[in-house]
Scaffold this motif. Structure first.
Motif, PDB file in Angstrom:
ATOM      1  N   ASP A 184      19.140  10.628  65.611  1.00 24.11           N
ATOM      2  CA  ASP A 184      17.845  10.314  66.210  1.00 24.11           C
ATOM      3  C   ASP A 184      18.093   9.650  67.564  1.00 24.11           C
ATOM      4  N   GLY A 185      17.083   9.033  68.112  1.00 22.20           N
ATOM      5  CA  GLY A 185      17.182   8.431  69.433  1.00 22.20           C
ATOM      6  C   GLY A 185      18.043   7.193  69.510  1.00 22.20           C
ATOM      7  N   SER A 186      18.580   6.752  68.381  1.00 25.01           N
ATOM      8  CA  SER A 186      19.450   5.578  68.395  1.00 25.01           C
ATOM      9  C   SER A 186      20.919   5.983  68.317  1.00 25.01           C
ATOM     10  N   ALA A 187      21.251   7.135  68.861  1.00 21.95           N
ATOM     11  CA  ALA A 187      22.636   7.603  68.862  1.00 21.95           C
ATOM     12  C   ALA A 187      23.521   6.572  69.560  1.00 21.95           C
ATOM     13  N   LEU A 203      28.815   8.206  71.610  1.00 18.42           N
ATOM     14  CA  LEU A 203      28.400   9.599  71.478  1.00 18.42           C
ATOM     15  C   LEU A 203      27.667  10.052  72.740  1.00 18.42           C
ATOM     16  N   ILE A 204      26.823   9.211  73.283  1.00 21.55           N
ATOM     17  CA  ILE A 204      26.098   9.562  74.512  1.00 21.55           C
ATOM     18  C   ILE A 204      27.102   9.831  75.629  1.00 21.55           C
ATOM     19  N   GLN A 243      30.131  11.000  75.305  1.00 22.94           N
ATOM     20  CA  GLN A 243      30.743  12.303  75.028  1.00 22.94           C
ATOM     21  C   GLN A 243      29.799  13.435  75.405  1.00 22.94           C
ATOM     22  N   ILE A 244      28.506  13.238  75.134  1.00 22.35           N
ATOM     23  CA  ILE A 244      27.518  14.261  75.484  1.00 22.35           C
ATOM     24  C   ILE A 244      27.463  14.441  76.996  1.00 22.35           C
ATOM     25  N   VAL A 245      27.449  13.346  77.723  1.00 16.65           N
ATOM     26  CA  VAL A 245      27.416  13.434  79.189  1.00 16.65           C
ATOM     27  C   VAL A 245      28.675  14.127  79.702  1.00 16.65           C
ATOM     28  N   ASP A 246      29.823  13.812  79.126  1.00 13.42           N
ATOM     29  CA  ASP A 246      31.074  14.461  79.543  1.00 13.42           C
ATOM     30  C   ASP A 246      31.036  15.969  79.274  1.00 13.42           C
ATOM     31  N   LEU A 247      30.533  16.357  78.095  1.00 11.29           N
ATOM     32  CA  LEU A 247      30.444  17.787  77.776  1.00 11.29           C
ATOM     33  C   LEU A 247      29.429  18.467  78.685  1.00 11.29           C
ATOM     34  N   TYR A 248      28.314  17.800  78.942  1.00 10.74           N
ATOM     35  CA  TYR A 248      27.325  18.332  79.872  1.00 10.74           C
ATOM     36  C   TYR A 248      27.981  18.607  81.224  1.00 10.74           C
ATOM     37  N   ALA A 249      28.757  17.639  81.723  1.00 13.94           N
ATOM     38  CA  ALA A 249      29.414  17.782  83.028  1.00 13.94           C
ATOM     39  C   ALA A 249      30.320  19.014  83.044  1.00 13.94           C
ATOM     40  N   ALA A 250      31.068  19.235  81.968  1.00 14.13           N
ATOM     41  CA  ALA A 250      31.982  20.375  81.907  1.00 14.13           C
ATOM     42  C   ALA A 250      31.227  21.702  81.826  1.00 14.13           C
ATOM     43  N   VAL A 251      30.239  21.776  80.948  1.00 17.57           N
ATOM     44  CA  VAL A 251      29.501  23.029  80.746  1.00 17.57           C
ATOM     45  C   VAL A 251      28.691  23.408  81.978  1.00 17.57           C
ATOM     46  N   PHE A 252      27.995  22.446  82.557  1.00 18.84           N
ATOM     47  CA  PHE A 252      27.086  22.768  83.645  1.00 18.84           C
ATOM     48  C   PHE A 252      27.744  22.743  85.028  1.00 18.84           C
ATOM     49  N   ALA A 253      29.047  22.502  85.079  1.00 23.11           N
ATOM     50  CA  ALA A 253      29.789  22.702  86.325  1.00 23.11           C
ATOM     51  C   ALA A 253      30.078  24.187  86.516  1.00 23.11           C
ATOM     52  N   GLU A 254      30.051  24.944  85.423  1.00 21.60           N
ATOM     53  CA  GLU A 254      30.352  26.373  85.446  1.00 21.60           C
ATOM     54  C   GLU A 254      29.211  27.163  86.076  1.00 21.60           C
ATOM     55  N   PRO A 255      29.523  28.368  86.575  1.00 23.12           N
ATOM     56  CA  PRO A 255      28.455  29.252  87.055  1.00 23.12           C
ATOM     57  C   PRO A 255      27.559  29.658  85.883  1.00 23.12           C
ATOM     58  N   PRO A 256      26.305  29.849  86.053  1.00 24.68           N
ATOM     59  CA  PRO A 256      25.585  29.858  87.329  1.00 24.68           C
ATOM     60  C   PRO A 256      25.077  28.479  87.758  1.00 24.68           C
ATOM     61  N   ARG A 268      15.304  14.526  68.498  1.00 28.02           N
ATOM     62  CA  ARG A 268      16.377  14.930  67.589  1.00 28.02           C
ATOM     63  C   ARG A 268      17.539  15.434  68.427  1.00 28.02           C
ATOM     64  N   LEU A 269      18.733  14.976  68.064  1.00 22.23           N
ATOM     65  CA  LEU A 269      19.976  15.393  68.689  1.00 22.23           C
ATOM     66  C   LEU A 269      20.852  15.986  67.604  1.00 22.23           C
ATOM     67  N   VAL A 270      21.436  17.147  67.872  1.00 18.61           N
ATOM     68  CA  VAL A 270      22.355  17.780  66.938  1.00 18.61           C
ATOM     69  C   VAL A 270      23.676  17.963  67.667  1.00 18.61           C
ATOM     70  N   THR A 271      24.764  17.568  67.015  1.00 17.84           N
ATOM     71  CA  THR A 271      26.084  17.704  67.622  1.00 17.84           C
ATOM     72  C   THR A 271      26.972  18.575  66.745  1.00 17.84           C
ATOM     73  N   ALA A 272      27.933  19.233  67.395  1.00 23.67           N
ATOM     74  CA  ALA A 272      28.944  20.024  66.698  1.00 23.67           C
ATOM     75  C   ALA A 272      30.303  19.515  67.147  1.00 23.67           C
ATOM     76  N   ALA A 273      31.176  19.261  66.187  1.00 26.45           N
ATOM     77  CA  ALA A 273      32.512  18.764  66.497  1.00 26.45           C
ATOM     78  C   ALA A 273      33.553  19.553  65.717  1.00 26.45           C
ATOM     79  N   VAL A 274      34.720  19.672  66.331  1.00 22.75           N
ATOM     80  CA  VAL A 274      35.881  20.285  65.691  1.00 22.75           C
ATOM     81  C   VAL A 274      37.012  19.273  65.819  1.00 22.75           C
TER      82      VAL A 274
END
Length: 180
Positions: free
Chosen positions: A10-13, A17-18, A20-33, A58-64
């Motif tokens: 929920d919103g109290s993540a 974790l936040i 990690q989400i920002v780091d993943l966002y940075a990696a994914v959205f640096a890519e084209p387009p 609601r936030l859903v995360t996937a981890a390996v």
């Protein structure tokens, strides 16, 4: 996908974790387009802080192996939302007359490039929309993000129109779908 751990938050993540989400966002959205840089990532961090306390968040995360490989989040639109403003062609007023709890908005869905095409995006999408009480969901996507558009269309999303959030920016495709 047995090695993928999916969790709902929920919103109290937690702050870790936040981060990690920002780091993943940075990696994914640096890519084209997308081609987003540090200023865009900082803007995302600030926006996420505003969105976390929204109703129905609601936030859903996937981890390996404890590594974050994907996330998706959204929240319920309020009656006073500006979400539907500026869509071309304009939807009928009865469609855009929002009321609290009518529509769930997916704000982001991202999967690390090395984990794509494994069903993780579909899994995040399903977990995010599962057991929602709203009657419909909405999202926006860049028209040049063709894999994302194809995925959403295969998951029963329909194109409603386009919206340009700020002058000079790209026009985003607005999509909708009914929730069971």
């Amino acid at each position: 996908m047995s090695d993928v751990v999916v969790r709902t938050h929920d919103g109290s993540a937690p702050d870790a974790l936040i981060g990690q989400i920002v780091d993943l966002y940075a990696a994914v959205f640096a890519e084209p387009p997308y081609g987003e840089g540090p200023e865009d990532v900082e803007g995302f961090r600030e926006l996420l802080a505003v969105e976390l306390p929204q109703p129905g968040f609601r936030l859903v995360t996937a981890a390996v192996d404890a590594e974050l490989v994907g996330f998706a989040y959204g929240y319920s639109l309020r009656a006073a939302t500006r979400w539907w403003e500026g869509i071309a062609p304009p939807p009928p007023p009865e469609f855009t007359a929002e009321r609290d709890g009518r529509t769930f908005a997916i704000k982001e869905l991202a999967v690390a490039s090395s984990y794509r095409r494994r069903g993780i995006g579909r899994c995040l999408h399903g977990a995010l929309l599962g057991r929602r009480t709203e009657e419909r969901a909405t999202l926006t996507v860049r028209p040049d993000a063709t894999p994302a558009l194809a995925a959403y269309e295969s998951w029963n999303w329909s194109r409603l129109g386009v919206v340009r959030p700020d002058a000079g920016e790209i026009a985003y495709v607005v999509m909708v779908r009914s929730l069971p």
